[in-house]
Design a protein around this motif. Structure first.
Motif, PDB file in Angstrom:
ATOM      1  N   ALA A 231      30.457 -59.993  77.156  1.00 59.09           N
ATOM      2  CA  ALA A 231      29.418 -59.031  77.511  1.00 59.09           C
ATOM      3  C   ALA A 231      28.146 -59.731  77.986  1.00 59.09           C
ATOM      4  N   ASP A 232      27.604 -59.255  79.102  1.00 60.00           N
ATOM      5  CA  ASP A 232      26.316 -59.749  79.571  1.00 60.00           C
ATOM      6  C   ASP A 232      25.218 -58.945  78.903  1.00 60.00           C
ATOM      7  N   ILE A 233      24.560 -59.569  77.949  1.00 60.25           N
ATOM      8  CA  ILE A 233      23.500 -58.859  77.240  1.00 60.25           C
ATOM      9  C   ILE A 233      22.154 -59.294  77.812  1.00 60.25           C
ATOM     10  N   LEU A 234      21.293 -58.299  78.101  1.00 59.81           N
ATOM     11  CA  LEU A 234      19.996 -58.599  78.704  1.00 59.81           C
ATOM     12  C   LEU A 234      19.135 -59.424  77.756  1.00 59.81           C
TER      13      LEU A 234
ATOM     14  N   VAL B 127      35.171 -43.079  67.001  1.00 62.03           N
ATOM     15  CA  VAL B 127      34.100 -42.526  67.830  1.00 62.03           C
ATOM     16  C   VAL B 127      32.794 -43.269  67.594  1.00 62.03           C
ATOM     17  N   SER B 128      32.532 -43.620  66.321  1.00 57.07           N
ATOM     18  CA  SER B 128      31.289 -44.335  66.014  1.00 57.07           C
ATOM     19  C   SER B 128      31.253 -45.700  66.684  1.00 57.07           C
ATOM     20  N   ILE B 129      32.411 -46.361  66.753  1.00 51.92           N
ATOM     21  CA  ILE B 129      32.452 -47.660  67.437  1.00 51.92           C
ATOM     22  C   ILE B 129      32.080 -47.476  68.910  1.00 51.92           C
ATOM     23  N   PHE B 130      32.656 -46.436  69.529  1.00 48.20           N
ATOM     24  CA  PHE B 130      32.306 -46.156  70.921  1.00 48.20           C
ATOM     25  C   PHE B 130      30.808 -45.852  71.054  1.00 48.20           C
ATOM     26  N   PHE B 131      30.297 -45.122  70.060  1.00 46.57           N
ATOM     27  CA  PHE B 131      28.876 -44.775  70.078  1.00 46.57           C
ATOM     28  C   PHE B 131      28.016 -46.039  70.090  1.00 46.57           C
TER      29      PHE B 131
ATOM     30  N   LEU C 196      24.611 -50.021  72.982  1.00 50.17           N
ATOM     31  CA  LEU C 196      24.376 -51.389  73.465  1.00 50.17           C
ATOM     32  C   LEU C 196      24.333 -51.399  74.989  1.00 50.17           C
ATOM     33  N   LEU C 197      25.282 -50.668  75.582  1.00 48.29           N
ATOM     34  CA  LEU C 197      25.374 -50.626  77.042  1.00 48.29           C
ATOM     35  C   LEU C 197      24.089 -50.079  77.654  1.00 48.29           C
ATOM     36  N   ILE C 198      23.606 -48.989  77.058  1.00 48.29           N
ATOM     37  CA  ILE C 198      22.429 -48.314  77.616  1.00 48.29           C
ATOM     38  C   ILE C 198      21.177 -49.173  77.498  1.00 48.29           C
ATOM     39  N   HIS C 199      21.007 -49.799  76.331  1.00 47.32           N
ATOM     40  CA  HIS C 199      19.731 -50.474  76.086  1.00 47.32           C
ATOM     41  C   HIS C 199      19.743 -51.973  76.374  1.00 47.32           C
ATOM     42  N   TYR C 200      20.902 -52.594  76.339  1.00 45.52           N
ATOM     43  CA  TYR C 200      20.905 -54.053  76.428  1.00 45.52           C
ATOM     44  C   TYR C 200      21.722 -54.634  77.578  1.00 45.52           C
ATOM     45  N   THR C 201      22.118 -53.805  78.540  1.00 46.83           N
ATOM     46  CA  THR C 201      22.788 -54.387  79.699  1.00 46.83           C
ATOM     47  C   THR C 201      22.126 -53.872  80.972  1.00 46.83           C
ATOM     48  N   SER C 202      22.350 -54.601  82.062  1.00 42.59           N
ATOM     49  CA  SER C 202      21.765 -54.157  83.322  1.00 42.59           C
ATOM     50  C   SER C 202      22.434 -52.867  83.790  1.00 42.59           C
ATOM     51  N   PHE C 203      23.715 -52.708  83.461  1.00 45.30           N
ATOM     52  CA  PHE C 203      24.407 -51.463  83.811  1.00 45.30           C
ATOM     53  C   PHE C 203      23.656 -50.264  83.221  1.00 45.30           C
ATOM     54  N   GLY C 204      23.161 -50.447  81.985  1.00 42.21           N
ATOM     55  CA  GLY C 204      22.405 -49.375  81.340  1.00 42.21           C
ATOM     56  C   GLY C 204      21.186 -48.973  82.143  1.00 42.21           C
TER      57      GLY C 204
ATOM     58  N   PRO D 272      21.667 -40.787  75.068  1.00 43.60           N
ATOM     59  CA  PRO D 272      22.991 -40.324  74.649  1.00 43.60           C
ATOM     60  C   PRO D 272      23.108 -40.148  73.140  1.00 43.60           C
ATOM     61  N   ALA D 273      22.276 -40.853  72.361  1.00 39.63           N
ATOM     62  CA  ALA D 273      22.349 -40.723  70.902  1.00 39.63           C
ATOM     63  C   ALA D 273      22.126 -39.277  70.485  1.00 39.63           C
ATOM     64  N   PHE D 274      21.199 -38.596  71.150  1.00 41.49           N
ATOM     65  CA  PHE D 274      20.913 -37.210  70.779  1.00 41.49           C
ATOM     66  C   PHE D 274      22.029 -36.278  71.216  1.00 41.49           C
ATOM     67  N   ALA D 275      22.686 -36.619  72.322  1.00 41.31           N
ATOM     68  CA  ALA D 275      23.843 -35.829  72.746  1.00 41.31           C
ATOM     69  C   ALA D 275      24.939 -35.927  71.688  1.00 41.31           C
TER      70      ALA D 275
END
Lengths: 256, 281
Positions: A116-119, B132-136, B141-149, B228-231
């Motif tokens: 994973a690429d983490i910012l 589901v929690s693991i996916f959450f 992580l994806l939303i806050h800590y990657t450029s994709f986010g 997405p956490a609130f969703a």
């Protein structure tokens, strides 16, 4: 140096539907030169610049960069050549913070667990603060969303991003449009310091006073065609206005 | 006892809401998730009845939904058709495919360990909810800590600006629909395990519930705003509500009525809260 010019455009034409935006336009930009592109609204300045940056594709014409013919089809192409453009209205993303915006598309990330690429948010923040400080720009909070900034602040941030990633050529579209007197001066000073770093600059502006204070050469577009290309030292505002308007009015009438 | 029940029942909706909120953040919508759930249920159940084994069945289910996710994503990002129309098309295609594949009947298979997934608990928490929690966590992580986010928010807020920064907008947009499809398949597999059969209409109405959960959770319909956490939380809340209505003796149609009402009321409340807490500058 490769080639006589850093950037050369030959016979660029572009139509939007039935409207001819650019017709057979040429442009030459020397190494380490500040060129101003001026013209009335709808003269095709922004279109020409967007062709250089890959935001839109020309219908015909050649782009020669450092003596080599290049094809710029998408923004990635021009970025990898070392061309960085600051757009007038499409520069920043409102819902992201200042630091994110400065590093948009070039985020600093680290591989974690090999996949994973983490910012690296802290590093980006530190570099952003450092960079803005170097430019003398004061922002309260680097994590402030761009949405909450004033027009002038946004523009300064957009310009500072362009400057941060500047490489060989930067294009500034109306850099002083939303700025106050003090901020405008800051931007103009910034442009002058960039020249010392061996970077060529193309600046689009309606403000002839600003053009005359920084540019070395001025290129005039009128209704999508070349209407003049002169060295700033050999010309005065009156003549530029005549070229812009096609001598329908004298400059005195317009400038008052 | 009932809390366990709520967590178990909310698992499918929670993961769909996560996928839906990602899509909605990019200023899109995915109407196909409900019928993808049905299709995955049929595909997985059908293959469970064959001799290929459980893992192959699960894998095929995920692959099926991913295919339709990519299909929608590519058409939306490359041909630039409105997401509403494209996913409406995918929704009808997958819904009818589900019916065609099973011939309109519920599919059963010989009982194996797949049936017990939904019955297991991990320290009192249903295994399904743990998944589901693991996916959450991964999505957070994806939303806050990657450029994709950041790109997901960027696409919703100012797609053209992002493109001009040299970001491959089309790729990331397609990936978002792929993720949504993937999540639909996970929901479908979980439901199939829970009801121990393949049902061609099990996913009916889930797209509506997922959109409602995302909207009540504060995900903006024009993209770029929300978490997405609130969703995720509002998906659990919606399940609690239907569960409560069920305990009070209301039948399923009345429960839908309740969700509809809470959607409008929730949006209204959102608006008021936004005015109170975050004055627009």
């Amino acid at each position: 140096m490769k080639g006589n010019f850093l950037l050369e455009l030959k016979g660029i034409s572009k139509k939007f539907g039935g409207v001819t935006a650019l017709q057979n336009v040429d442009l030459k930009l020397n190494y380490n030169e500040i060129l101003a592109v001026v013209g009335d609204n709808g003269a095709g300045k922004s279109t020409l610049m967007k062709i250089i940056s890959g935001a839109i594709l020309q219908d015909s014409g050649k782009i020669i960069f450092e003596g080599k013919e290049v094809s710029i089809k998408k923004p990635q192409d021009s970025l990898s050549l070392g061309i960085q453009m600051c757009y007038q209205d499409l520069a920043l993303i409102d819902c992201l913070n200042i630091s994110n915006n400065l590093f948009l598309g070039r985020e600093i990330s680290e591989k974690i667990l090999g996949v994973a690429d983490i910012l690296n948010i802290k590093k980006m923040r530190d570099l952003s603060i450092q960079h803005l400080k170097n430019l003398g720009i004061v922002v309260g909070n680097i994590y402030e969303k761009v949405r909450n900034l004033s027009g002038g602040q946004r523009q300064i941030i957009a310009i500072s991003r362009t400057v941060y990633w500047s490489n060989k050529l930067i294009i500034l579209d109306e850099p002083t449009a939303a700025l106050g007197v003090k901020e405008s001066k800051k931007v103009l000073d910034l442009i002058k310091t960039l020249k010392e770093k061996d970077i060529s600059i193309i600046i689009i502006s309606h403000n002839l006073q600003h053009v005359f204070s920084v540019a070395e050469r001025v290129m005039v577009l009128r209704m999508g065609q070349n209407a003049g290309d002169r060295v700033i030292k050999e010309i005065d505002g009156d003549e530029v206005v005549k070229m812009i308007t096609g001598a329908e009015f004298s400059g005195q009438e317009l400038l008052g | 006892m009932n809390l366990k029940n709520i967590l178990l029942h909310s698992s499918a909706l929670a993961i769909l809401a996560l996928g839906m909120s990602l899509v909605m953040l990019t200023n899109g919508i995915d109407l196909s998730v409900g019928s993808l759930v049905s299709l995955v249920s049929i595909v997985t159940a059908g293959l469970l009845g064959s001799k290929f084994g459980v893992l192959f069945a699960i894998f095929s289910g995920i692959l099926t939904a991913s295919f339709f996710g990519i299909f929608s994503g590519i058409i939306i990002s490359r041909i630039k058709l409105p997401p509403f129309i494209v996913t409406l098309g995918t929704m009808v295609i997958t819904a009818s495919l589900a019916l065609v594949l099973c011939g309109g009947e519920t599919l059963y298979w010989e009982k194996n360990w797949f049936n017990t997934i939904a019955l297991k608990y991990f320290f009192g928490v249903p295994i399904l909810f743990c998944i589901v929690s693991i996916f959450f966590i991964l999505i957070m992580l994806l939303i806050h800590y990657t450029s994709f986010g950041s790109y997901i928010y960027g696409i919703g807020s100012n797609e053209e600006a992002l493109r001009l920064c040299g970001v491959k907008v089309k790729l990331y947009k397609t990936l978002v629909y792929l993720l949504s499809g993937c999540f639909a398949s996970v929901a479908g597999i979980m439901l199939t395990s829970r009801i121990a059969s393949g049902n061609p209409i099990i996913g009916m109405g889930y797209e509506f519930e997922a959109i409602a959960a995302a909207a009540i959770g504060g995900i903006s319909f024009i993209g770029g705003k929300g978490n997405p956490a609130f969703a995720f939380l509002s998906a659990v809340t919606i399940t609690m509500l239907t569960n409560g209505l069920g305990l009070m003796g209301f039948t399923t149609p009345w429960q839908y009525c309740g969700i509809g009402a809470i959607l409008v009321f929730g949006m209204f409340l959102n608006r008021i809260l936004a005015k109170v807490s975050l004055p627009e500058r």
